[in-house]
Design a protein around this motif. Structure first.
Motif, mmCIF file in Angstrom:
data_model
loop_
_atom_site.group_PDB
_atom_site.id
_atom_site.type_symbol
_atom_site.label_atom_id
_atom_site.label_comp_id
_atom_site.label_asym_id
_atom_site.label_seq_id
_atom_site.Cartn_x
_atom_site.Cartn_y
_atom_site.Cartn_z
ATOM 1 N N LEU A 10 -34.141 -19.518 -36.420
ATOM 2 C CA LEU A 10 -34.977 -18.039 -36.361
ATOM 3 C C LEU A 10 -34.990 -17.001 -37.550
ATOM 4 C CD1 LEU A 10 -36.118 -16.143 -33.779
ATOM 5 C CD2 LEU A 10 -33.405 -16.354 -33.707
ATOM 6 N N LEU A 11 -33.568 -17.553 -38.377
ATOM 7 C CA LEU A 11 -33.081 -16.816 -40.007
ATOM 8 C C LEU A 11 -34.549 -16.132 -40.853
ATOM 9 C CD1 LEU A 11 -31.804 -14.783 -41.477
ATOM 10 C CD2 LEU A 11 -30.383 -16.261 -41.679
ATOM 11 N N SER A 12 -34.765 -17.953 -41.200
ATOM 12 C CA SER A 12 -35.692 -18.447 -41.930
ATOM 13 C C SER A 12 -37.424 -17.664 -41.605
ATOM 14 C CB SER A 12 -35.923 -19.558 -42.079
ATOM 15 O OG SER A 12 -34.688 -20.346 -42.011
ATOM 16 N N ALA A 13 -37.767 -17.646 -40.149
ATOM 17 C CA ALA A 13 -38.930 -17.225 -39.811
ATOM 18 C C ALA A 13 -38.835 -15.355 -40.286
ATOM 19 C CB ALA A 13 -39.338 -17.238 -38.262
ATOM 20 N N SER A 14 -37.599 -14.632 -39.675
ATOM 21 C CA SER A 14 -37.260 -13.311 -40.139
ATOM 22 C C SER A 14 -37.721 -12.897 -41.273
ATOM 23 C CB SER A 14 -35.920 -13.501 -39.606
ATOM 24 O OG SER A 14 -36.083 -13.206 -37.348
ATOM 25 N N LEU A 36 -40.616 -19.773 -49.488
ATOM 26 C CA LEU A 36 -39.504 -20.560 -50.919
ATOM 27 C C LEU A 36 -38.415 -19.453 -50.224
ATOM 28 C CD1 LEU A 36 -39.136 -22.633 -52.637
ATOM 29 C CD2 LEU A 36 -39.646 -21.133 -54.350
ATOM 30 N N LEU A 37 -37.780 -18.212 -50.172
ATOM 31 C CA LEU A 37 -37.191 -17.509 -49.207
ATOM 32 C C LEU A 37 -36.642 -18.029 -48.223
ATOM 33 C CD1 LEU A 37 -37.965 -14.073 -51.474
ATOM 34 C CD2 LEU A 37 -36.087 -15.750 -52.147
ATOM 35 N N GLY A 38 -37.309 -17.812 -47.515
ATOM 36 C CA GLY A 38 -37.525 -17.787 -45.900
ATOM 37 C C GLY A 38 -36.512 -19.487 -45.364
ATOM 38 N N TRP A 39 -36.974 -20.696 -46.395
ATOM 39 C CA TRP A 39 -36.337 -21.594 -46.789
ATOM 40 C C TRP A 39 -35.043 -21.712 -47.201
ATOM 41 C CZ3 TRP A 39 -36.579 -25.925 -50.573
ATOM 42 C CH2 TRP A 39 -35.853 -26.139 -51.033
ATOM 43 N N LEU A 40 -34.593 -20.934 -48.377
ATOM 44 C CA LEU A 40 -33.753 -21.512 -49.343
ATOM 45 C C LEU A 40 -32.538 -20.429 -49.078
ATOM 46 C CD1 LEU A 40 -34.806 -22.024 -53.119
ATOM 47 C CD2 LEU A 40 -33.409 -23.429 -51.975
ATOM 48 N N LEU A 41 -32.791 -19.039 -49.288
ATOM 49 C CA LEU A 41 -31.506 -18.602 -49.205
ATOM 50 C C LEU A 41 -30.331 -18.881 -47.565
ATOM 51 C CD1 LEU A 41 -33.041 -14.872 -49.400
ATOM 52 C CD2 LEU A 41 -31.508 -16.593 -50.824
ATOM 53 N N PRO A 42 -31.240 -19.237 -46.249
ATOM 54 C CA PRO A 42 -30.434 -19.282 -45.218
ATOM 55 C C PRO A 42 -29.665 -20.543 -45.358
ATOM 56 C CG PRO A 42 -32.327 -18.649 -43.592
ATOM 57 C CD PRO A 42 -32.839 -18.517 -45.858
ATOM 58 N N LEU A 43 -30.417 -21.788 -46.402
ATOM 59 C CA LEU A 43 -30.265 -23.315 -46.497
ATOM 60 C C LEU A 43 -28.890 -22.732 -47.540
ATOM 61 C CD1 LEU A 43 -30.185 -25.780 -46.285
ATOM 62 C CD2 LEU A 43 -31.934 -26.122 -49.014
ATOM 63 N N LEU A 44 -28.901 -22.002 -49.044
ATOM 64 C CA LEU A 44 -27.532 -21.340 -49.538
ATOM 65 C C LEU A 44 -26.600 -20.793 -49.094
ATOM 66 C CD1 LEU A 44 -29.956 -20.827 -52.069
ATOM 67 C CD2 LEU A 44 -28.646 -23.098 -52.110
ATOM 68 N N PHE A 45 -26.416 -19.985 -48.244
ATOM 69 C CA PHE A 45 -26.048 -19.292 -47.565
ATOM 70 C C PHE A 45 -24.625 -19.477 -45.982
ATOM 71 C CE2 PHE A 45 -27.738 -16.377 -49.785
ATOM 72 C CZ PHE A 45 -26.815 -15.578 -50.642
ATOM 73 N N ALA A 46 -25.444 -20.954 -45.748
ATOM 74 C CA ALA A 46 -25.404 -21.193 -44.863
ATOM 75 C C ALA A 46 -23.246 -22.345 -44.716
ATOM 76 C CB ALA A 46 -26.107 -22.827 -44.407
ATOM 77 N N PRO A 47 -23.096 -22.231 -45.556
ATOM 78 C CA PRO A 47 -21.659 -22.388 -45.720
ATOM 79 C C PRO A 47 -20.641 -21.049 -45.047
ATOM 80 C CG PRO A 47 -22.710 -23.074 -47.359
ATOM 81 C CD PRO A 47 -24.084 -22.460 -46.702
ATOM 82 N N LEU A 48 -21.538 -20.022 -45.826
ATOM 83 C CA LEU A 48 -20.442 -18.550 -45.335
ATOM 84 C C LEU A 48 -20.542 -18.116 -44.012
ATOM 85 C CD1 LEU A 48 -21.532 -16.488 -48.746
ATOM 86 C CD2 LEU A 48 -19.856 -17.958 -48.254
ATOM 87 N N ARG A 49 -21.435 -18.593 -43.417
ATOM 88 C CA ARG A 49 -21.850 -18.261 -41.058
ATOM 89 C C ARG A 49 -20.484 -18.684 -41.213
ATOM 90 N NH1 ARG A 49 -27.409 -18.398 -39.609
ATOM 91 N NH2 ARG A 49 -26.498 -16.973 -38.209
ATOM 92 N N PRO A 50 -20.284 -18.039 -40.697
ATOM 93 C CA PRO A 50 -19.033 -18.066 -39.656
ATOM 94 C C PRO A 50 -19.927 -18.845 -38.128
ATOM 95 C CG PRO A 50 -19.709 -15.569 -38.695
ATOM 96 C CD PRO A 50 -20.378 -16.062 -39.943
ATOM 97 N N GLN A 51 -18.336 -19.580 -38.217
ATOM 98 C CA GLN A 51 -19.004 -20.392 -36.366
ATOM 99 C C GLN A 51 -19.723 -19.984 -35.420
ATOM 100 O OE1 GLN A 51 -15.350 -21.641 -34.914
ATOM 101 N NE2 GLN A 51 -14.768 -20.082 -34.801
ATOM 102 N N ARG A 52 -20.403 -21.020 -34.664
ATOM 103 C CA ARG A 52 -21.968 -20.391 -33.626
ATOM 104 C C ARG A 52 -21.356 -19.586 -32.494
ATOM 105 N NH1 ARG A 52 -27.461 -20.690 -34.674
ATOM 106 N NH2 ARG A 52 -28.420 -22.585 -36.104
ATOM 107 N N PRO A 53 -20.942 -18.490 -32.080
ATOM 108 C CA PRO A 53 -20.160 -17.798 -31.456
ATOM 109 C C PRO A 53 -20.878 -18.729 -30.483
ATOM 110 C CG PRO A 53 -21.833 -16.423 -31.803
ATOM 111 C CD PRO A 53 -21.808 -17.285 -32.806
ATOM 112 N N ARG A 54 -19.519 -18.771 -28.737
ATOM 113 C CA ARG A 54 -20.169 -19.689 -27.752
ATOM 114 C C ARG A 54 -19.430 -19.143 -26.764
ATOM 115 N NH1 ARG A 54 -16.921 -23.792 -24.653
ATOM 116 N NH2 ARG A 54 -18.010 -24.445 -22.559
#
Length: 163
Positions: A10-14, A36-54
């Motif tokens: 969803l972030l990539s599409a946005s 390219l940006l839609g694919w690379l940015l979420p991929l590169l920054f995935a380790p910085l994202r907090p855990q998904r909320p439940r």
């Protein structure tokens, strides 16, 4: 495998949509760069994202969103009224420390957004151990009543939704 390549579809599409809208062009070059940006940015920054909320109570989340919307509209009227009457009566602006039971990072972030969105309140500081938050309230009438209202309207709902 797919989750590794696209950690947040969803972030990539946005990002693709925002890139194309900001550049006001649907040229091949903009499409390539957007994808390219839609694919690379979420991929590169995935380790910085907090855990998904439940989210445990999605219907309560919907009610909270509607409550916050109502509170925003009500508060806009109150702040506007107070601004127009400020020559007659000074607003009673104060800092208020509110003890918190919330500990979930997503719930605390949601509480910060709610506080900031509602006119007349500003989130100033969160205690290191997340046990209290300091707010600035534009026109405070009764501190104890405000704390009780804040905890019952927002914190209690977030506790049920996230914890």
């Amino acid at each position: 495998m797919m989750r590794r390549l696209f950690p947040s579809p969803l972030l990539s599409a946005s990002l693709v949509a925002i890139w194309l809208l900001m550049n006001e062009s649907l040229s091949a070059g903009n499409w390539i760069l957007a994808l390219l940006l839609g694919w690379l940015l979420p991929l590169l920054f995935a380790p910085l994202r907090p855990q998904r909320p439940r989210i445990r109570r999605p219907l309560l989340l919907t009610r909270l969103i509607l409550r916050v919307g109502y509170d925003v509209l009500l508060s806009v009227g109150e702040v506007a009224h107070g601004v127009f009457l400020s020559s007659r009566r000074e607003p009673n602006s104060q800092f208020v420390v509110i003890p918190l039971e919330l500990r979930d990072p997503s719930a605390l972030a949601s509480l910060a957004v709610i506080t900031t969105v509602v006119p007349g309140t500003v989130w100033c500081e969160l205690a290191r151990d997340s046990s209290a938050v300091m707010l600035h309230v534009w026109d405070l009438q009764d501190e104890a009543e405000f704390i009780q209202m804040y905890k019952s309207r927002y914190e209690a709902a977030l506790l049920e939704i996230f914890q």
